[in-house]
Motif scaffolding. Structure first.
Motif, PDB file in Angstrom:
ATOM      1  N   THR A 142       1.116  -1.629  -0.116  1.00  0.00           N
ATOM      2  CA  THR A 142      -0.037  -0.090  -0.387  1.00  0.00           C
ATOM      3  C   THR A 142       0.978   0.972   0.107  1.00  0.00           C
ATOM      4  N   SER A 150     -11.928  -1.083  -1.165  1.00  0.00           N
ATOM      5  CA  SER A 150     -11.400   0.517  -1.007  1.00  0.00           C
ATOM      6  C   SER A 150     -12.700   0.449  -0.593  1.00  0.00           C
ATOM      7  N   GLY A 151     -12.757   2.159   0.117  1.00  0.00           N
ATOM      8  CA  GLY A 151     -14.069   2.418   0.482  1.00  0.00           C
ATOM      9  C   GLY A 151     -14.671   2.406   2.116  1.00  0.00           C
ATOM     10  N   THR A 192     -11.775   2.268   3.386  1.00  0.00           N
ATOM     11  CA  THR A 192      -9.947   2.524   4.904  1.00  0.00           C
ATOM     12  C   THR A 192      -9.506   3.971   3.673  1.00  0.00           C
ATOM     13  N   ASP A 193      -9.423   5.240   4.438  1.00  0.00           N
ATOM     14  CA  ASP A 193      -8.477   5.797   3.573  1.00  0.00           C
ATOM     15  C   ASP A 193      -7.456   5.214   2.407  1.00  0.00           C
ATOM     16  N   THR A 228      -8.438   3.365  -0.095  1.00  0.00           N
ATOM     17  CA  THR A 228      -9.296   4.119  -1.357  1.00  0.00           C
ATOM     18  C   THR A 228      -8.812   5.140  -2.073  1.00  0.00           C
ATOM     19  N   ALA A 252      -7.222   3.480  -4.699  1.00  0.00           N
ATOM     20  CA  ALA A 252      -8.218   3.152  -6.028  1.00  0.00           C
ATOM     21  C   ALA A 252      -8.724   4.675  -6.424  1.00  0.00           C
ATOM     22  N   GLY A 253      -7.982   5.588  -6.380  1.00  0.00           N
ATOM     23  CA  GLY A 253      -8.513   6.943  -7.331  1.00  0.00           C
ATOM     24  C   GLY A 253      -7.662   6.783  -8.342  1.00  0.00           C
ATOM     25  N   GLU A 298     -15.379   2.365 -12.963  1.00  0.00           N
ATOM     26  CA  GLU A 298     -14.187   2.968 -11.656  1.00  0.00           C
ATOM     27  C   GLU A 298     -13.458   1.840 -11.144  1.00  0.00           C
ATOM     28  N   ALA A 318     -11.748  -0.086  -8.168  1.00  0.00           N
ATOM     29  CA  ALA A 318     -11.540  -0.371  -6.729  1.00  0.00           C
ATOM     30  C   ALA A 318     -10.745  -1.570  -6.641  1.00  0.00           C
TER      31      ALA A 318
END
Length: 882
Positions: free
Chosen positions: A214, A442-443, A445-446, A449, A452-453, A475, A477
């Protein structure tokens, strides 16, 4: 006309002073009475949960009498005529000493903490419920053979026998406090899946490189958003995450031994491909709560954190090198500090060892789990360290509505719904979505997420080729592929380890120990030593898991698992010893990929050096093993001492501080002034090099940073020595600034007399209850927390008391227990763990081992029947009711 006359005083009437005195006395007396009454109430509330340890107790469900003998540290030896009664009694005794801990743990593993502590835990529950540990545990129980399932059921019956006799504060002081906030709460009956699920929590604690993966993905995105191109980004990543130094530090198995294949029909868990639904097939034999800043952090607080110092040491020495002519085995697992300790010492003995009742074993268990996890039986001893292989991968998924892309086609997401119940609040409905790789995280945890962005830089740095499929409304994920999310057989392996009588049976047990993957060391009373890599270790396709991988391309999927007979094994190696310390297992010519994220081997190299040095001086003893466990040499401290030799610092105080390093032995002793300065210097240097920059770089993982900074010290021209944010442009300027800042920091904390500084005063440990000890309410925290205690050691040293760079010097991870097993005399083997046997605050065994643990003292633990009888201070007979 008036005349003054003296006041007539009634001799029977008290004076004003006397009356005030009497009133004061009455007030004080009233306060004393109230205080005494309150003290009696508190004492009664506290003590009524303490376990009965003498006399006899009738219990429904027992088949025959069971004896529970406790020594002067409250450690029980349980002797029974049958396995049913043995594990029933273990469940009862665990509940006597640790039920609140057990109850809390099962709520964590089931994602039900909000049911106990309210809405602040709902986000963590959502994350843990998404991982689905409880569901996997239930599948594992269902797949067990009848004998093993019977052990878990007997254990649950024992726990429930204890619950049937007590409630509320009679179970533990925590329930009295919890009742203030959540008066409706009452514990549910224990179930076998409650036990098995805790192995998933331990797997999370030892989960491998998902944080590194991560971190690298986020760093790649940051670097690419600046001025760095793809080549520069990759070069920076390679500098900050160097390869394991194979030429400098040892591997666990330099030469794989040839041993016979397992002589059993049972096979370890097998893998089937995605065409068969990608499932693991099993062998048939087998108060307001303080909120964490993020869900992963909160889960780590509840379960365990892959933080600085998580790992372990273990080693085994052949009798060819020892004074007794028999092996010595040492182990000290490094885990997050907790109160009570994660470990529970216990011995389990069949009154007559037979095929039907085969247990004569002692060691460390987990409260809530039947059996012994680490220890020895009458013939074999074993220890664990974290394997550090990569068993987790993040996949970038391309989502469109309720579908996702897979090899050029849209396939449906799997969806399920869970209800999170909240104490004092409304239920929360949670939808869990999964792909073929695992749950979408995702969605929740920051960090996930954020990946994924902006996933493209991480994918590129990981070597992914091609582009993601596109479509209207699509999108990204992130999903998680992790071995622990498939049903396994570790819950069965525990019992196979406890009854192994030779290396072949030990290897069979290892073949079942799939998650968490652990290095397993071995010694027996015949004089043999050995090592086996167990675990369910994936074979990857196109990627290596160093970075997130494209989920839409099946060529990046796992294709299977390494066959057990191909995993590294060592049996009676010529060197006469085996060391495991989370270092690389084998050299890079091993035919299967295992990981790129090993511990960097500083502890392993130091342990091997000390064994060889001691062996050259004379035969090794158990005392030598214990001394090695407490070795606190700071490798990077030696490098800094040498590097500071030619550096000019400003100020007499800073000069005196640097002078401390010239005569320092590099040992991080609690009483050492030089150790205090060396560690503060190290902290300032790392932050100045990496964190205090216009574009900050990660500073976690001190072993990794030892390697990175050592390479920098050898290269004064490296551009990382230049930091425009600090107006520093050379190595010596950076070292001087860090040295001066370290003096300023330490003198502000401990005064300007450098000789009076103490590392232990900085590097303290405060034992903190994982629940009410973090409530944010000081009077409640005072009931459950203990300390601080000064400790020696440090990060990435053998005595691995970890601390977080840039946060605090306080100890956060610890050698959670230490043991040295003497195969010549089990009664002479020595043991210690962080706190004590009891989970009851104010019980005499709550923290009665802590002082010895901090000082490095270990004590013998009686194993033979004669020695156990002699050591017994309390004896409780559990008898069948009626």
């Amino acid at each position: 006309m008036t005349t003054d006359s003296p006041e007539i005083v009634d001799p029977a009437r008290p004076s004003l002073g006397a009356r005030i005195g009497r009133i004061a006395f009455l007030v004080v007396a009233t306060i004393v009475v109230i205080a005494v009454a309150a003290a009696f109430f508190v004492t009664w509330t506290i003590q009524r949960s303490f376990p009965q340890t003498d006399g006899s107790l009738p219990l429904d469900g027992l088949e025959a009498e069971v004896t529970v003998q406790r020594d002067d540290r409250g450690i029980p030896t349980i002797t029974a005529d049958s396995t049913h009664d043995l594990f029933y009694a273990e469940g009862f005794v665990h509940a006597q000493d640790r039920f609140f801990e057990m109850d809390f743990r099962r709520h964590v593993t089931a994602g039900r903490v909000a049911e106990m502590f309210g809405e602040s835990q709902a986000g963590t529950d959502a994350f843990l419920r998404t991982l689905g540990w409880r569901t996997v545990a239930e599948a594992e129980v269902e797949a067990m053979d009848d004998v093993t399932r019977g052990y878990y059921e007997a254990y649950a019956d024992g726990v429930n026998a204890y619950l049937s006799s007590r409630s509320g504060a009679e179970l533990s002081l925590e329930y009295a406090v919890l009742g203030i906030q959540n008066p409706e709460y009452a514990p549910e009956p224990w179930e076998p899946a409650d036990s098995v699920a805790w192995l998933k929590a331990m797997a999370w604690d030892l989960r491998g490189n998902v944080e590194d993966e991560t971190e690298r993905a986020l760093l790649a995105a940051e670097l690419s958003s600046g001025s760095a191109d793809a080549t520069e980004t990759q070069a920076t990543l390679d500098t900050l995450y160097p390869a394991y130094p194979f030429d400098e530090h040892p591997v666990i198995v330099p030469e794989i031994s040839t041993v016979p294949a397992l002589g059993t029909d049972a096979e370890p868990a097998a893998f089937t491909t995605d065409e068969n639904d990608d499932e693991m097939q099993q062998a048939a034999t087998t108060i307001e709560w303080q909120e964490a800043s993020g869900v992963i952090e909160a889960a780590s607080i509840l379960v365990g954190d892959v933080g600085e110092g998580i790992g372990s040491n273990s080693w085994v020495v052949s009798g060819d090198l020892t004074e007794t002519g028999m092996p010595l085995l040492a182990n000290d697992p490094h885990l997050g500090a907790s109160l009570p300790s994660v470990w529970y010492q216990v011995q389990l003995k069949c009154s007559e060892v037979t095929d039907e009742c085969p247990f004569d074993v002692g060691g460390f268990s987990f409260s809530g789990l039947p059996g012994i996890v680490i220890g020895h039986n009458q013939h074999v001893a074993w220890g664990f360290t974290n394997l550090t292989t990569d068993v987790t991968d993040l996949y970038i998924e391309r989502i469109e509505g309720d579908q996702y892309w897979r090899d050029g086609a849209l396939v449906p997401l799997e969806e399920s719904t869970e209800t999170i119940k909240v104490a004092g609040g409304d239920d929360i409905e949670l939808t869990i979505r999964s792909t073929v790789h695992g749950p979408i995280i995702s969605g929740l945890t920051d960090d996930f997420t954020a990946i994924a962005g902006d996933p493209e830089p991480g994918l590129a740095a990981g070597g992914a080729t091609g582009t993601a499929p596109t479509g209207d409304g699509s999108e990204y994920a992130v999903s998680l592929r992790w071995t622990a999310l498939d049903p396994g057989t570790a819950a069965t392996a525990i019992f196979a380890l406890s009854t192994a009588q030779d290396f072949e049976e030990f290897r069979y047990a290892a073949s079942l120990f799939d998650v968490p993957a652990q290095n397993l060391i071995y010694a027996d009373t015949e004089g043999n030593i050995g090592y086996q890599t167990p675990g369910r270790l994936p074979i990857r396709g196109a990627g290596d898991g160093w970075m997130p991988q494209p989920g839409w391309d099946s060529s990046y999927d796992w294709t299977g698992f390494i066959p057990f007979e191909d995993l590294p094994v060592s049996y009676n190696p010529a060197a006469g010893y085996i060391v495991t310390a989370n270092n690389a297992i084998v050299t890079d010519d091993y035919p299967y990929f295992l990981s790129r994220d090993w511990d960097y081997g500083y502890r392993a190299a130091r342990i091997a050096h000390l064994i060889e040095r001691q062996a050259a001086a004379g035969p090794l003893t158990a005392t030598d093993m214990r001394d090695i466990q407490m070795d606190s040499e700071m490798w990077i401290g030696k490098r800094l001492s040498s590097a500071m030799g030619d550096v000019d610092v400003k100020g007499a105080g800073a000069e005196d501080a640097v002078d401390l390093l010239r005569s320092w032995d590099a040992q991080n002793e609690a009483s050492s002034a030089a150790a205090a300065y060396a560690n503060v210097l190290w902290s300032n240097l790392v932050q100045n090099l990496f964190a205090e920059r216009d574009q900050p770089l990660p500073i976690d993982g001190q072993g990794r940073l030892f390697t990175v900074v050592a390479d920098l010290l050898d290269d004064p021209a490296d551009p990382l020595w230049t930091n425009s944010a600090l107006d520093v442009s050379s190595r010596d300027e950076m070292l001087a600034l860090s040295a001066e800042e370290a003096y300023d920091e330490l003198s502000a904390l401990q005064g300007t007399t450098v000789s009076a500084w103490r590392w232990g005063d900085l590097h303290v440990i405060t034992l903190t209850s994982d629940t009410l000890g973090s409530s944010g309410i000081a009077p409640i925290e005072m009931l459950f927390n203990r300390g601080p205690f000064a400790v020696s050691g440090g990060a990435s040293v053998v005595n691995a008391t970890g601390w977080e760079l840039g946060t605090s010097y306080a100890t956060t991870t610890v050698p959670s227990m230490r043991m040295v097993v003497d195969l010549s005399d089990f009664d002479a083997s020595t043991w210690i763990h962080l706190t004590g046997a009891s989970g009851h605050a104010f019980d005499e065994h709550y923290i009665d081992q802590t002082a010895d643990w901090a000082a490095g003292v270990q004590k013998p633990w009686a194993f033979s029947e004669k020695a156990v009888d002699a050591a017994a201070r309390h004896t409780l007979l559990l008898i069948p009711a009626g």
